[in-house]
Scaffold this active site. Structure first.
Site, PDB file in Angstrom:
ATOM      1  N   HIS A 122       0.841  -1.200   0.000  1.00  0.00           N
ATOM      2  CA  HIS A 122       0.000   0.000   0.000  1.00  0.00           C
ATOM      3  C   HIS A 122       0.875   1.249   0.000  1.00  0.00           C
ATOM      4  CE1 HIS A 122      -3.586   2.431   1.434  1.00  0.00           C
ATOM      5  NE2 HIS A 122      -2.581   3.212   1.812  1.00  0.00           N
ATOM      6  N   GLU A 123       1.846   1.301   0.916  1.00  0.00           N
ATOM      7  CA  GLU A 123       2.725   2.473   0.997  1.00  0.00           C
ATOM      8  C   GLU A 123       3.660   2.559  -0.202  1.00  0.00           C
ATOM      9  OE1 GLU A 123       2.431   4.901   2.999  1.00  0.00           O
ATOM     10  OE2 GLU A 123       0.859   3.954   4.197  1.00  0.00           O
TER      11      GLU A 123
ATOM     12  N   HIS B 157       1.994   4.223  -3.139  1.00  0.00           N
ATOM     13  CA  HIS B 157       1.986   5.694  -3.060  1.00  0.00           C
ATOM     14  C   HIS B 157       3.292   6.261  -3.625  1.00  0.00           C
ATOM     15  CE1 HIS B 157      -1.715   6.097  -0.890  1.00  0.00           C
ATOM     16  NE2 HIS B 157      -1.281   5.553   0.224  1.00  0.00           N
TER      17      HIS B 157
END
Length: 229
Positions: free
Chosen positions: A25-26, A29
């Site tokens: 998820h990170e 980004h």
């Protein structure tokens, strides 16, 4: 299976899904930010699948473990936020939306992949197949939880950044000021409101309504879509 063995078994089926969900998820980004003009995350070594680079001691380890032990209806966590300098993006307001949406988007993709891979678990020996199957089911759940939770339109969650990027500028500036209170609001919704509701006889578990209900629905949709049920 005795009590301790059962706890260890359940924990073992959550560790990999949680680490993958919050790590990628990170990383998503940072990857999208890099492609849109901001190399901050790449230069910091944060566009990686190595969980050590992303683990937040409380959000990645303590909180999910505590919620698991307490049999909480919603299990979630977070990793260390990837650094993004929105001023370096090609089109800051538009690209803010794309960077913020990359995290939940990666969780949806991982949930879909896990649903597909459940078919592989059926081909394994029973014990291994059960363990892998539980990992994959938990991967679907935790990724859907992270996706829905992060899409709540409250800064500093991804949904808050998406809303900030989409709102007219004067409203966006005012809305962004909520970020300083965002964590307190979430803690209140997660722990304080249910406690108050229990004292007065009302169900005030707002996060359960907002997160768990759509997660249960989407899980059934994915399992049906990919032929698991």
């Amino acid at each position: 299976m005795d009590g301790i063995s059962e706890i260890l078994y359940v924990a073992s089926t959550w560790v990999i899904p949680v680490l993958l969900a919050v790590t990628l998820h990170e990383a998503a980004h940072g990857y999208v930010a890099d492609k849109l003009g901001d190399p901050t995350a790449r230069l910091a070594g944060r566009i990686t699948a190595n969980p050590v680079r992303h683990v937040d001691p409380f959000g990645t380890v303590v909180l999910p473990g505590l919620l698991l032990v307490l049999s909480a209806p919603v299990l979630f966590g977070w990793a260390k936020p990837v650094p993004v300098d929105f001023r370096r993006l090609h089109r800051p307001r538009r690209d803010m939306v794309l960077v913020a949406g990359a995290g939940p988007g990666s969780n949806l993709l991982m949930a879909c992949i896990a649903a597909i891979l459940i078919h592989v678990a059926f081909l394994l020996p029973p014990d291994a197949g059960n363990w892998v199957g539980h990992n994959l089911l938990n991967a679907i759940r935790i990724n859907l939880v992270l996706m829905i939770f992060n899409l709540i339109p409250l800064p500093p969650l991804d949904g808050g950044r998406i809303a900030t990027g989409l709102l007219p500028y004067p409203l966006a500036v005012r809305f962004a000021r909520l970020e300083r209170f965002g964590l307190l609001i979430l803690i209140g919704a997660l722990f304080l409101l249910p406690l108050i509701g229990g004292q007065i006889g009302y169900d005030l578990n707002i996060l359960y309504w907002v997160v768990a209900t759509p997660v249960v629905y989407l899980e059934q949709v994915l399992l049906g879509l990919f032929g698991v049920i």
